[in-house]
Design an enzyme around this catalytic site. Structure first.
Site, mmCIF file in Angstrom:
data_model
loop_
_atom_site.group_PDB
_atom_site.id
_atom_site.type_symbol
_atom_site.label_atom_id
_atom_site.label_comp_id
_atom_site.label_asym_id
_atom_site.label_seq_id
_atom_site.Cartn_x
_atom_site.Cartn_y
_atom_site.Cartn_z
ATOM 1 N N CYS A 61 0.799 -1.222 0.000
ATOM 2 C CA CYS A 61 0.000 0.000 0.000
ATOM 3 C C CYS A 61 0.836 1.280 0.000
ATOM 4 C CB CYS A 61 -0.937 -0.006 1.198
ATOM 5 S SG CYS A 61 -2.008 -1.465 1.269
ATOM 6 N N HIS A 85 -3.550 6.896 2.038
ATOM 7 C CA HIS A 85 -3.951 5.580 1.553
ATOM 8 C C HIS A 85 -5.319 5.254 2.139
ATOM 9 C CE1 HIS A 85 -4.273 1.358 0.936
ATOM 10 N NE2 HIS A 85 -3.968 1.046 2.184
ATOM 11 N N ASN A 130 -10.241 -0.682 0.192
ATOM 12 C CA ASN A 130 -8.781 -0.593 0.176
ATOM 13 C C ASN A 130 -8.262 -1.204 -1.117
ATOM 14 O OD1 ASN A 130 -6.019 -0.997 0.501
ATOM 15 N ND2 ASN A 130 -6.170 -1.626 2.641
#
Length: 351
Positions: A134, A277, A307
């Site tokens: 990520c 993020h 996500n």
């Protein structure tokens, strides 16, 4: 350490008064792509013990996109890249470099050269993958700025793309509710130092925390007495200790952003947008609160996509730019964090 490396590090890691390079780079285009299939919380409630309320209260997520049919990571990456190139008015053969930030490639040896081919590039430009989960897109921005500011490159395409649905246990409500598939891309272009749009970075990793978030190779017993030949390997589904990841993010991310701002000679009052993020709305809110960013200055599209790992920052950026929220000249504090553990921040200016 080479002289060139010293120059690059002096530019990106140290305050302005210590920098040695007189060249900049700026963001001139962005694009994104998501699969056609939308999976709602209510859809997930049909296969695991959960509900829309349970998921949305704990994560802020209501929907996510998941690949289906002939869709794959490269399809998404190429679509996002084409949109970014079009906005930047840059032809594929004008690119000097393609960086594909992903932890879920179609090929274990990397997909960037195949993306290069599918974009129609004919000049054999360098193309390679970057794996940092990520945090991957922030690492991609850093790498692109190094190639431009120290390597003489003119146009660099950075793509963040992940297909996490292939590595999720769809019977585990602790992880399957979180992830989605997507791609986002930006084009960086060389410019005079006065126009520099990548102002500073702060990057870290801590292997001690790897036990809290990962997808390791399955440790299957080998049937051979001699333990040769080894069995064919496969990766486990995503394994995560949610409480530890939350603690890590709300502790380390604000510190990293503050460090990046200090290196850029800026404070939070100079920043127009906070772009984190998109992992969990509770994390986003906690980081924003610690940095004293008001909610109206925080970019979030988590509710619609979940996500999406390395795609989350460029996906959210693209939507914010195309909706008119982010305008040329706006300063953005961005941060990625995740498996590794890795985390990093970038202070950038759009346009």
């Amino acid at each position: 350490m080479t002289f060139l490396t010293c120059i690059l590090l002096s530019y990106l890691y140290f305050p302005k008064k210590y920098r040695l390079v007189n060249k900049g780079c700026k963001l001139v285009g962005c694009g994104s792509a998501v699969p056609s299939l939308s999976v709602s919380n209510d859809d997930l409630a049909k296969i695991v013990d959960t509900s829309d309320e349970w998921i949305s209260v704990r994560t802020g997520i209501r929907n996510r996109r998941v690949i289906s049919g002939k869709e794959n990571l490269r399809n998404l990456a190429v679509e996002a890249a084409k949109k970014a190139l079009k906005m930047a008015n840059v032809e594929p053969d004008d690119l000097d470099l393609i960086l594909l930030c992903t932890s879920t490639p179609e090929d274990i040896f990397g997909d960037a050269p195949k993306v290069q081919r599918e974009l129609g590039c004919t000049k054999s430009q360098l193309a390679h993958d970057i794996t940092a989960a990520c945090s991957g897109f922030v690492l991609g921005l850093f790498s692109a700025s190094c190639y431009i500011k120290g390597g003489g490159f003119r146009n660099v395409l950075v793509i963040g793309a992940d297909v996490m649905s292939r590595f999720v246990d769809w019977t585990n409500r602790g992880t399957c509710i979180l992830f989605g598939d997507a791609a986002g891309a930006v084009v960086l272009q060389a410019c005079d130092a006065e126009e520099d749009g990548l102002l500073s970075f702060d990057l870290h990793s801590d292997g001690e925390g790897a036990r809290h978030l990962g997808a390791p190779i399955n440790d299957n017993e080998n049937g051979s007495v001699l333990e040769f030949p080894p069995n064919r390997s496969s990766y486990a589904c995503v394994q995560m200790n949610g409480k530890e990841v939350f603690r890590f993010a709300v502790r380390c991310v604000p510190q990293s952003i503050e460090s990046a701002l200090e290196k850029a000679g800026l404070t939070t009052s100079n920043i127009d947008w906070l772009l984190l993020h998109q992992a969990n709305q509770r994390i986003i809110d906690a980081v924003a609160t610690r940095l004293e960013f008001p909610p109206e200055k925080v970019i979030s599209n988590l509710a619609n996509y979940g996500n999406t790992s390395a795609a989350s920052i460029p996906l959210a950026l693209d939507e914010a730019v195309r909706s008119g929220k982010v305008k040329p000249g706006h300063a953005i504090a961005a941060a990625g964090f995740g498996a590794g553990l890795t985390w990093g921040s970038a202070v950038i200016r759009w346009g």
